[in-house]
Every structure is written in structure tokens, then in C-alpha cells.
Design an enzyme around this catalytic site. Structure first.
Site, short mmCIF file in Angstrom:
data_model
loop_
_atom_site.label_atom_id
_atom_site.label_comp_id
_atom_site.label_asym_id
_atom_site.label_seq_id
_atom_site.Cartn_x
_atom_site.Cartn_y
_atom_site.Cartn_z
N ASP A 150 0.81 -1.23 0.00
CA ASP A 150 0.00 0.00 0.00
C ASP A 150 0.85 1.27 0.00
OD1 ASP A 150 0.98 -0.33 2.59
OD2 ASP A 150 -0.97 -0.87 3.43
N ASN A 204 -7.37 -3.37 14.50
CA ASN A 204 -8.76 -3.62 14.08
C ASN A 204 -8.85 -4.74 13.05
OD1 ASN A 204 -7.80 -2.48 11.72
ND2 ASN A 204 -9.10 -0.66 11.79
N HIS A 209 -7.09 -5.01 10.25
CA HIS A 209 -6.82 -4.70 8.84
C HIS A 209 -5.55 -5.40 8.38
CE1 HIS A 209 -4.54 -0.70 9.89
NE2 HIS A 209 -3.70 -1.68 9.78
N GLU A 260 -9.58 -2.01 5.57
CA GLU A 260 -10.20 -1.77 6.87
C GLU A 260 -11.41 -2.69 7.07
OE1 GLU A 260 -8.64 -0.10 8.92
OE2 GLU A 260 -8.05 1.90 8.27
#
Ligand code: PGA
Length: 260
Positions: A65, A134, A136, A141
């Protein structure tokens, strides 16, 4: 998924570097998938130290990313992170290393270009992953479709918060990013996921003890045939092992744990 428990961050990093070196020795044209963040930093240091006799001239790398709007030379870009921590020390050529361009004029086109480039190079052989608190993976996400390919994402406030430590001010953290999708990640032939520290213990418990759900993106890895998780004791401290074995007892054995 295979879990290799280790005692601490350094052991995790040395082992991950060792696995990468084996992959490069087995196939000098290996395509490596790379990650950024705090987790892989020592893996890269270890890889640099151990890579003296390796032929790296034919490997290719693809990163997961990049932030929207940051040019490759921006100090907070993942291009810069990788150049400083791995590519320059290993003297890899620019033509060998690939990241999506967050500063592309048309990000949708860039996402397609990146996805195609991965295919052209034959796909990723071994993908390194960290895991967000979380759940990801990459910048995918919670709620991201399991069928997603490289795409543009709105970063969650919690992710921007977690990454603010790299920026001068929290407001400087970009709101969007371009990331390989979950399906793109799942296409990798092998995945090595690293987790270190207490901060990751809830995420690891969800990954290893709970069912697959799009609300916890990493849970898709339960369906991948070849995932190796290297995690340290604090990161595994909330995981229940098979037959209710607590992590500490499991760790004492130093067995590899086959989860599913
Ligand atoms: P970290 O990030 O390595 O900085 O903890 C991991 C991630 O968010 O994927």
C-alpha cells in the site's frame, strides 16, 4: 494456519528474515510481497545483515500500500520507508521494486495498473503481513469485501491515530490510501504474518479463535492454504489454544500449532 510462537520481537524478526532468505535461495526469481509499519522494521534489518551471499539481482518486490497524495520522495511515504529500510541497503534496482503510486493523477487507473503488474510478474510468491489492531491487512479496513482487488480506501480514524506517530502532526496523516485488496493478498502463494506486543493480543485472539467475518479482514486468512504466523508471547497472550490450552503452556512447549 500454522503458528510459530516466539519469545519476543527480535526472535520474530530473525525468524521471518530467515524464512525470506530460504525463499530467495529456493528461487532467485522469487516475487516478495512486502509490508510497512513498525512490525517489519527489524525483519528488514535482519534480512540486510543475513543477505551478504544472496543473489538478489532477479527478485521482485511488491508492497501492499501507499498513502494518497504522497510522492515517492515524501519522508512519510511508504516508497521512502522501503527505500531507506530495505531497497537502498540491499542495492535493489528501481525496476525490481514496486509500490502503488499514491500521487498518481488517476488513482483508479493506478490501482488497475498495479494489479496487472503483479499478474505480469507471475503473482506474489510470499507475502509478508502485519495486522492492524482492528484486523486490517494492508489498508483493508473492517468491512472491506473479501473479493476486493487493489483499490482506494478511506482510512479509519483508529488507523490514522495508530500511524500518527510517524508524522509531525496527526492532521498530516492522509485520509485515504491505495492498497492491494483482500483477494489480491489471498492470491499470494504463501503468507507470513507477524505480530508482536500486547497491543496486538485482541487481534490475534480474534484471528485465531473467532470465525471469519468481513468486519475483521485478517480472518479471511483462515481460508488460505499456506499461512505462517510468527507471533511473540505478548501478542499471543489472549489466545486460547486448542483444547483450551492457555498460551503460556503452549509456549513452554515451543510447538508449532496447526489451527485449522
Ligand atoms: P504496525 O502496523 O506494524 O505499525 O503495528 C501493522 C498494521 O497496521 O498492519
Amino acid at each position: 494456519m500454522r503458528v510459530i510462537p516466539v519469545n519476543n520481537y527480535q526472535e520474530m524478526s530473525d525468524l521471518a528474515a530467515e524464512l525470506f532468505i530460504q525463499e530467495i535461495k529456493n528461487d532467485p526469481e522469487v516475487v516478495l510481497g512486502l509490508a510497512t509499519g513498525g512490525t517489519p522494521e527489524a525483519t528488514y534489518r535482519s534480512l540486510i545483515q543475513k543477505s551478504q551471499d544472496l543473489d538478489l539481482s532477479r527478485i521482485h518486490t511488491f508492497n501492499l500500500d501507499e498513502y494518497e497524495g504522497l510522492s515517492p520522495s515524501h519522508p512519510n511515504s511508504y516508497h521512502r520507508y522501503m527505500a531507506e529500510r530495505l531497497f537502498e541497503p540491499l542495492q535493489l534496482k528501481a525496476s525490481q521494486t514496486h509500490l502503488p503510486r499514491g500521487d498518481a493523477a488517476d488513482l483508479e487507473n493506478e490501482a488497475e495498473r498495479y494489479e496487472q503488474l503483479i499478474q505480469e510478474k507471475g503473482g506474489v510468491d510470499v507475502q509478508l503481513l502485519g495486522i492492524g489492531e482492528n484486523g486490517h491487512i494492508g489498508f483493508n479496513e473492517p468491512g472491506t469485501s473479501f473479493t476486493s482487488r487493489t483499490h482506494i480506501v478511506d482510512l479509519k480514524p483508529s488507523t490514522r491515530e495508530a500511524n500518527a506517530r510517524y508524522f509531525e502532526k496527526k492532521e498530516d496523516v492522509p485520509n485515504r490510501a491505495i492498497t492491494m485488496g483482500i483477494a489480491s493478498i489471498m492470491d499470494s502463494r504463501r503468507i507470513i504474518l507477524l505480530a508482536s506486543g500486547e497491543r496486538k493480543k485482541q487481534a490475534m485472539a480474534k484471528l485465531l479463535n473467532e470465525d471469519k467475518t468481513q468486519d475483521f479482514p485478517a480472518s479471511i486468512l483462515q481460508d488460505h492454504p499456506y499461512v505462517t504466523i510468527i507471533a511473540d508471547e505478548p501478542a499471543l497472550s489472549a489466545v486460547s489454544f486448542e483444547k483450551g490450552e492457555p498460551a503460556a503452556e503452549y509456549m513452554a512447549d515451543q510447538r508449532e500449532w496447526e489451527l485449522r
